[in-house]
Design an enzyme around this catalytic site. Sequence first.
Site, PDB file in Angstrom:
ATOM      1  N   LYS A   1       3.235   4.361   5.362  1.00 34.53           N
ATOM      2  CA  LYS A   1       3.452   5.078   4.129  1.00 34.53           C
ATOM      3  C   LYS A   1       2.214   5.136   3.253  1.00 34.53           C
ATOM      4  O   LYS A   1       2.114   5.980   2.372  1.00 34.53           O
ATOM      5  CB  LYS A   1       4.561   4.351   3.305  1.00 34.53           C
ATOM      6  CG  LYS A   1       5.908   4.255   3.994  1.00 34.53           C
ATOM      7  CD  LYS A   1       7.022   3.822   3.019  1.00 34.53           C
ATOM      8  CE  LYS A   1       7.212   2.340   2.979  1.00 34.53           C
ATOM      9  NZ  LYS A   1       7.883   1.732   4.131  1.00 34.53           N
ATOM     10  N   GLY A   2       1.293   4.192   3.446  1.00 36.14           N
ATOM     11  CA  GLY A   2       0.204   3.997   2.494  1.00 36.14           C
ATOM     12  C   GLY A   2      -0.626   5.226   2.150  1.00 36.14           C
ATOM     13  O   GLY A   2      -1.148   5.340   1.042  1.00 36.14           O
TER      14      GLY A   2
ATOM     15  N   GLU B   1      -5.884   7.972   6.357  1.00 28.01           N
ATOM     16  CA  GLU B   1      -5.407   6.602   6.186  1.00 28.01           C
ATOM     17  C   GLU B   1      -5.809   6.101   4.798  1.00 28.01           C
ATOM     18  O   GLU B   1      -6.818   6.554   4.242  1.00 28.01           O
ATOM     19  CB  GLU B   1      -6.063   5.766   7.299  1.00 28.01           C
ATOM     20  CG  GLU B   1      -5.701   4.323   7.361  1.00 28.01           C
ATOM     21  CD  GLU B   1      -4.233   4.054   7.606  1.00 28.01           C
ATOM     22  OE1 GLU B   1      -3.432   4.328   6.684  1.00 28.01           O
ATOM     23  OE2 GLU B   1      -3.870   3.525   8.659  1.00 28.01           O
ATOM     24  N   ASP B   2      -5.047   5.182   4.248  1.00 27.80           N
ATOM     25  CA  ASP B   2      -5.434   4.619   2.953  1.00 27.80           C
ATOM     26  C   ASP B   2      -6.461   3.504   3.107  1.00 27.80           C
ATOM     27  O   ASP B   2      -7.405   3.402   2.336  1.00 27.80           O
ATOM     28  CB  ASP B   2      -4.203   4.117   2.166  1.00 27.80           C
ATOM     29  CG  ASP B   2      -3.360   3.140   2.958  1.00 27.80           C
ATOM     30  OD1 ASP B   2      -3.442   3.141   4.211  1.00 27.80           O
ATOM     31  OD2 ASP B   2      -2.609   2.362   2.350  1.00 27.80           O
TER      32      ASP B   2
ATOM     33  N   ASP C   1      -8.263  -2.175   7.840  1.00 25.51           N
ATOM     34  CA  ASP C   1      -8.431  -3.616   7.655  1.00 25.51           C
ATOM     35  C   ASP C   1      -8.922  -4.197   8.987  1.00 25.51           C
ATOM     36  O   ASP C   1     -10.119  -4.198   9.265  1.00 25.51           O
ATOM     37  CB  ASP C   1      -7.082  -4.193   7.199  1.00 25.51           C
ATOM     38  CG  ASP C   1      -7.158  -5.653   6.814  1.00 25.51           C
ATOM     39  OD1 ASP C   1      -8.150  -6.308   7.149  1.00 25.51           O
ATOM     40  OD2 ASP C   1      -6.213  -6.158   6.173  1.00 25.51           O
TER      41      ASP C   1
ATOM     42  N   LYS D   1     -12.250  -1.798   4.608  1.00 23.95           N
ATOM     43  CA  LYS D   1     -12.400  -3.189   4.181  1.00 23.95           C
ATOM     44  C   LYS D   1     -13.320  -3.973   5.119  1.00 23.95           C
ATOM     45  O   LYS D   1     -13.213  -3.850   6.342  1.00 23.95           O
ATOM     46  CB  LYS D   1     -11.006  -3.842   4.186  1.00 23.95           C
ATOM     47  CG  LYS D   1     -10.974  -5.199   3.521  1.00 23.95           C
ATOM     48  CD  LYS D   1      -9.665  -5.907   3.788  1.00 23.95           C
ATOM     49  CE  LYS D   1      -8.686  -5.682   2.672  1.00 23.95           C
ATOM     50  NZ  LYS D   1      -7.653  -6.757   2.649  1.00 23.95           N
TER      51      LYS D   1
ATOM     52  N   PHE E   1      -7.374  -8.457  -1.461  1.00 22.12           N
ATOM     53  CA  PHE E   1      -6.074  -7.795  -1.337  1.00 22.12           C
ATOM     54  C   PHE E   1      -5.937  -6.789  -2.471  1.00 22.12           C
ATOM     55  O   PHE E   1      -5.891  -7.165  -3.632  1.00 22.12           O
ATOM     56  CB  PHE E   1      -4.947  -8.829  -1.391  1.00 22.12           C
ATOM     57  CG  PHE E   1      -3.638  -8.250  -0.938  1.00 22.12           C
ATOM     58  CD1 PHE E   1      -3.269  -8.301   0.407  1.00 22.12           C
ATOM     59  CD2 PHE E   1      -2.781  -7.623  -1.836  1.00 22.12           C
ATOM     60  CE1 PHE E   1      -2.078  -7.734   0.835  1.00 22.12           C
ATOM     61  CE2 PHE E   1      -1.595  -7.063  -1.418  1.00 22.12           C
ATOM     62  CZ  PHE E   1      -1.244  -7.116  -0.074  1.00 22.12           C
TER      63      PHE E   1
ATOM     64  N   ASP F   1       0.418  -1.109  -1.103  1.00 20.92           N
ATOM     65  CA  ASP F   1       1.509  -1.932  -1.648  1.00 20.92           C
ATOM     66  C   ASP F   1       1.274  -3.424  -1.501  1.00 20.92           C
ATOM     67  O   ASP F   1       0.408  -3.875  -0.743  1.00 20.92           O
ATOM     68  CB  ASP F   1       2.817  -1.595  -0.930  1.00 20.92           C
ATOM     69  CG  ASP F   1       2.855  -2.174   0.483  1.00 20.92           C
ATOM     70  OD1 ASP F   1       1.895  -1.937   1.248  1.00 20.92           O
ATOM     71  OD2 ASP F   1       3.819  -2.875   0.814  1.00 20.92           O
TER      72      ASP F   1
ATOM     73  N   ARG G   1       2.783   0.872  -5.195  1.00 21.00           N
ATOM     74  CA  ARG G   1       2.177   2.045  -4.545  1.00 21.00           C
ATOM     75  C   ARG G   1       1.883   3.157  -5.559  1.00 21.00           C
ATOM     76  O   ARG G   1       0.990   3.970  -5.365  1.00 21.00           O
ATOM     77  CB  ARG G   1       3.109   2.602  -3.467  1.00 21.00           C
ATOM     78  CG  ARG G   1       3.277   1.710  -2.251  1.00 21.00           C
ATOM     79  CD  ARG G   1       3.936   2.491  -1.134  1.00 21.00           C
ATOM     80  NE  ARG G   1       4.510   1.658  -0.089  1.00 21.00           N
ATOM     81  CZ  ARG G   1       3.854   1.233   0.977  1.00 21.00           C
ATOM     82  NH1 ARG G   1       2.588   1.520   1.133  1.00 21.00           N
ATOM     83  NH2 ARG G   1       4.469   0.493   1.895  1.00 21.00           N
TER      84      ARG G   1
HETATM   85  C1  PRP Z   1      -1.552  -0.694   6.215  1.00 17.13           C
HETATM   86  C2  PRP Z   1      -2.460   0.497   6.010  1.00 17.13           C
HETATM   87  C3  PRP Z   1      -2.934   0.799   7.391  1.00 17.13           C
HETATM   88  C4  PRP Z   1      -2.952  -0.549   8.063  1.00 17.13           C
HETATM   89  C5  PRP Z   1      -4.357  -1.035   8.101  1.00 17.13           C
HETATM   90  O1  PRP Z   1      -0.316  -0.237   6.616  1.00 17.13           O
HETATM   91  O2  PRP Z   1      -1.774   1.581   5.431  1.00 17.13           O
HETATM   92  O3  PRP Z   1      -2.069   1.685   8.073  1.00 17.13           O
HETATM   93  O4  PRP Z   1      -2.170  -1.438   7.260  1.00 17.13           O
HETATM   94  O5  PRP Z   1      -4.422  -2.293   8.692  1.00 17.13           O
HETATM   95  P1  PRP Z   1      -5.136  -2.594  10.057  1.00 17.13           P
HETATM   96  O6  PRP Z   1      -6.472  -1.911  10.026  1.00 17.13           O
HETATM   97  O7  PRP Z   1      -5.255  -4.081  10.024  1.00 17.13           O
HETATM   98  O8  PRP Z   1      -4.273  -2.125  11.184  1.00 17.13           O
HETATM   99  P2  PRP Z   1       0.979  -1.145   6.616  1.00 17.13           P
HETATM  100  O9  PRP Z   1       1.263  -1.604   8.037  1.00 17.13           O
HETATM  101  O10 PRP Z   1       0.859  -2.229   5.577  1.00 17.13           O
HETATM  102  O11 PRP Z   1       2.115  -0.110   6.245  1.00 17.13           O
HETATM  103  P3  PRP Z   1       2.189   0.871   4.977  1.00 17.13           P
HETATM  104  O12 PRP Z   1       1.182   1.962   5.190  1.00 17.13           O
HETATM  105  O13 PRP Z   1       3.591   1.369   5.045  1.00 17.13           O
HETATM  106  O14 PRP Z   1       1.916   0.071   3.724  1.00 17.13           O
END
Ligand code: PRP
Length: 176
Positions: free
Chosen positions: A43-44, A99-100, A103, A131, A153, A160, A166
């Site tokens: 969703k991000g 993508e938001d 990580d 990040k 964070f 979120d 969000r």
């Molecule tokens: C978050 C973010 C990315 C992912 C990045 O999504 O939106 O999709 O984590 O992390 P990574 O590089 O370690 O894979 P999340 O799974 O928290 O779901 P969300 O988008 O619904 O918040």
Amino acid sequence: MTRHEIEETVFTVEEIRQRVGELAGEINRDYEGTDLLLIGILKGAFIFLADLARRLTVPVRFDFIACSSYGSSTRTSGVVRILKDLDSDISGKHVLLVEDIVDTGLTLSYLVKNLEARGPDSLHICTLLNKSSPERKADLPIRYQGFSIPDDFVIGYGLDCAEEYRNLPYIAKIRR
Ligand code: PRP
């Protein structure tokens, strides 16, 4: 509902607006003369995608995909699961994955592999935040990046903490 204390603003509304405009400018130049399929990773990415898309002048269509990696303890295992797949066939399309935040990179490295196998004409990544994570597992070819950030964070502008925050219009660091 646990509330966390907002420690400091990381990017203001104006800084985000400015950078999103610059990214849109790059995308408009790079995709001039082509149709673009924007894929938002739920969703991000929904807020960034909505703002970015409104600054694009090339013809765009939209699709969405949602995925999750198994709980935090197994995150490093690289197991990503698609919760909602795309509605459309991407073969022969120019695809930009939006993508938001990147990580560990696991979500995007899984998605890039999965989507490449579907035969798009091109597939690139646009992330608002990149990040510097000590847990970065994959070397991702990120074509468009809003900001690089330290290993903090952050929440807001789609990001979120336990599904809260969000809708904050800026990006902030929280004390957990
Ligand atoms: C978050 C973010 C990315 C992912 C990045 O999504 O939106 O999709 O984590 O992390 P990574 O590089 O370690 O894979 P999340 O799974 O928290 O779901 P969300 O988008 O619904 O918040």
